[in-house]
Design an enzyme around this catalytic site. Structure first.
Site, mmCIF file in Angstrom:
data_model
loop_
_atom_site.group_PDB
_atom_site.id
_atom_site.type_symbol
_atom_site.label_atom_id
_atom_site.label_comp_id
_atom_site.label_asym_id
_atom_site.label_seq_id
_atom_site.Cartn_x
_atom_site.Cartn_y
_atom_site.Cartn_z
ATOM 1 C CE LYS A 170 -3.048 2.715 3.095
ATOM 2 N NZ LYS A 170 -3.886 2.724 4.319
ATOM 3 C CE LYS B 13 -6.351 8.991 8.018
ATOM 4 N NZ LYS B 13 -6.969 7.935 8.826
ATOM 5 C CG ASP C 224 -1.747 5.482 4.941
ATOM 6 O OD1 ASP C 224 -1.574 4.453 5.619
ATOM 7 O OD2 ASP C 224 -2.835 5.787 4.421
ATOM 8 N NE ARG D 132 -10.539 -1.251 4.300
ATOM 9 C CZ ARG D 132 -11.093 -1.353 5.502
ATOM 10 N NH1 ARG D 132 -12.256 -1.960 5.656
ATOM 11 N NH2 ARG D 132 -10.487 -0.869 6.561
#
Ligand code: BES
Ligand code: MN
Ligand code: ZN
Length: 493
Positions: free
Chosen positions: A259, A271, A282, A345
């Site tokens: 990812k 967020k 991330d 995902r």
């Protein structure tokens, strides 16, 4: 990029104890036995080492610890580092001793008088792993910046050539770890999707085949869930494919999928601002895949491994995807996006499907800073491990354990999968608050073919941490590069 430490092995020159500048380290066993170099250090300091051994401080000292004596009389060095270590030691203890030496040296040049110390290559690996600092964006005293992570290390040993040969593959892995840390530490205005792809492209020089798939190609392949995540950003989404072909021509490769969300604002499901700066990490999964591929190439692994990373930025904008949108994945299944912050995902499912369609891998491991929930569950000590195959999974857990990288298996099951049911599409992208890491893994498993042994590693808690860890200063850890390299070595070479 931060520059790499140099570690050289030489045959022993006992006079260097007194004449060497920088720091000098000698080894003393926990029961107070001195080798030749330690005896020499004791003699030139008129008994400082012997007095240390008789002290309370030494009595309490544990194996792997370093006790530093500053400005020792009779020596040119600015410090004498006394390393407490048994002659015979195991790999982990030796590495931790190396870490302790690197911490004490703090970037200053170091001469280690190692005599005939066992596991010397592991000790050196510990030094290489810990000797890291990220100061690409620190201005100020040039000299200081110069010296902060470049203090080279010389190790005097009875068998320097043997030590050097044993150390070379370990240094290759350390280099991979450092690359991962550099990528993860880099802020998102510097490490854009384009910059990330460029840095991977440079690894062609190491013998890797590198392809960068641009948005038009991704659209053609049907990677709509991946593209939906990046569509609110001005940075173009990309998938980078890195192939290392060190094995037999006919052997199917192991696939590593990462990812690579270069920044995760959450998108329209924005967020909260507090701590949002942490989302520069991330792309940690992609960072580990990159570092692992680098390590495999540098140590010329005799295996076929393909690394694929999905590079996107998750931004809110007039063109960003909305909660409630339905998109169709490359596999063909439709996804209702309930929360645009569950974006990892959506990136992974398309890249994982592509990896299986194109390469029919012998196994697939994905890595992602996927859920905050895994931090609630496992903290910063262990990555969450999910798998559809016990043999494959146990082999990985064994490699992680041997590398002292925390990894803990979590369950999967139909009841969790049921939480992903959607009223209007084949699935939702979130399964609710309970078992958030498991439902995330269930989502991914829907894109894993039955015949593909698969491991999902949720590294949200271990990719970057706020305090020193055993092998890294605070910030990016490089967790997983060592375990993956060993996993490849033990199972595919
Ligand atoms: N990148 C985050 C997960 C994360 C959180 C990584 C903290 C590192 C530290 C991920 O994209 C995310 O936002 N996950 C959500 C999922 C939720 C919306 C179902 C989360 O964990 O809150
Ligand atoms: Mn998110
Ligand atoms: Zn994310």
């Amino acid at each position: 990029m931060s520059s790499l430490i140099q570690i050289r092995f030489q045959s022993t020159d006992i006079d260097a104890v007194a004449t060497s500048e920088g720091r000098v380290a000698v080894i003393v066993t926990p029961d107070g036995k001195l080798d030749k170099a330690a005896r020499r250090a004791n003699r030139v300091t008129k008994g400082a080492v012997a007095r240390l051994i008789e002290s309370k401080r030494f009595e309490k000292a544990k194996a792997g610890q370093v006790i530093s004596l500053a400005w020792p009389a009779g020596m040119a060095a600015e410090a004498l580092d006394v390393l407490v270590l048994p002659r015979r030691t195991d790999a982990t203890e030796a590495r931790k001793a190396g870490v302790a030496l690197a911490k004490a040296a703090d970037g200053k040049p170091l001469l280690l008088m190692a005599g005939s110390q066992g596991k010397i290559e592991e000790l050196a690996a510990g030094i290489a792993l810990r000797a890291y600092s990220f100061d690409a964006h620190k201005t100020g005293d040039e000299d200081e910046a110069e010296s902060s992570d470049k203090g080279d290390v010389v190790i005097h040993h009875s068998k320097p050539d043997q030590a050097e040969a044993a150390f070379a593959p370990l240094m290759a892995v350390a280099e991979g770890v450092h690359m991962t840390r550099d990528l993860v530490n880099e802020p998102a205005n510097v490490l854009t999707t384009t910059e990330f792809a460029d840095r991977l492209d440079e690894m062609k020089a190491l013998g890797l085949e590198v392809e960068v798939l641009e948005e038009d190609k991704l659209a053609e392949l049907g990677m709509r869930t991946l593209l939906s995540v990046g569509q609110g950003s001005d940075s173009p989404s990309k998938v980078v494919v890195m192939q290392w072909k060190g094995g037999d021509k006919d052997d199917a490769p192991l696939a590593l999928v990462g990812k690579g969300v270069v920044f995760d604002t959450g998108g329209i499901s924005l967020k909260p601002s507090g701590g949002m700066e942490d989302m520069t990490m991330d792309m940690g999964g992609a960072g580990v895949v990159a570092g692992a591929m680098r390590a495999l190439a540098l140590r010329k692994a005799k295996a076929n491994v393909v690394g694929l990373v999905g590079l996107v930025e998750n931004m809110p904008s007039g063109n960003a995807s909305r909660p409630g949108d339905v998109v169709r994945s490359m596999k063909g299944d439709t996804v209702e996006i309930i929360n645009t912050d569950a974006e990892g995902r959506l990136v992974l499912c398309d890249v994982m499907w592509y990896a299986q369609e194109r390469f029919q891998p012998v196994g697939m491991i994905d890595l992602a800073t996927l859920t905050g929930a895994i931090i609630v569950g496992l903290g910063h000590e262990n990555a969450g491990v999910f798998s559809n195959n016990d043999t494959f999974c146990n082999a990985f857990l064994k490699a992680a354990d041997a590398e002292d990288e925390g990894a803990w298996r979590m369950p999967l099951g139909k009841a969790y999968d049921d939480l992903l049911k959607s009223r209007i599409a084949d699935m939702k992208n979130v399964g609710g608050r309970p078992a958030g890491s498991i439902t995330a893994a269930q989502f991914l498993q829907r894109f894993v073919k039955e015949e593909t042994p698969w491991i999902h590693l949720d590294i949200a808690g271990v990719a970057s941490v706020k305090s020193d860890t055993s092998y890294a200063p605070k910030g990016a850890t490089g967790w997983g590069v060592r375990a993956l390299s060993r996993f490849v070595q033990d199972n595919f070479e």
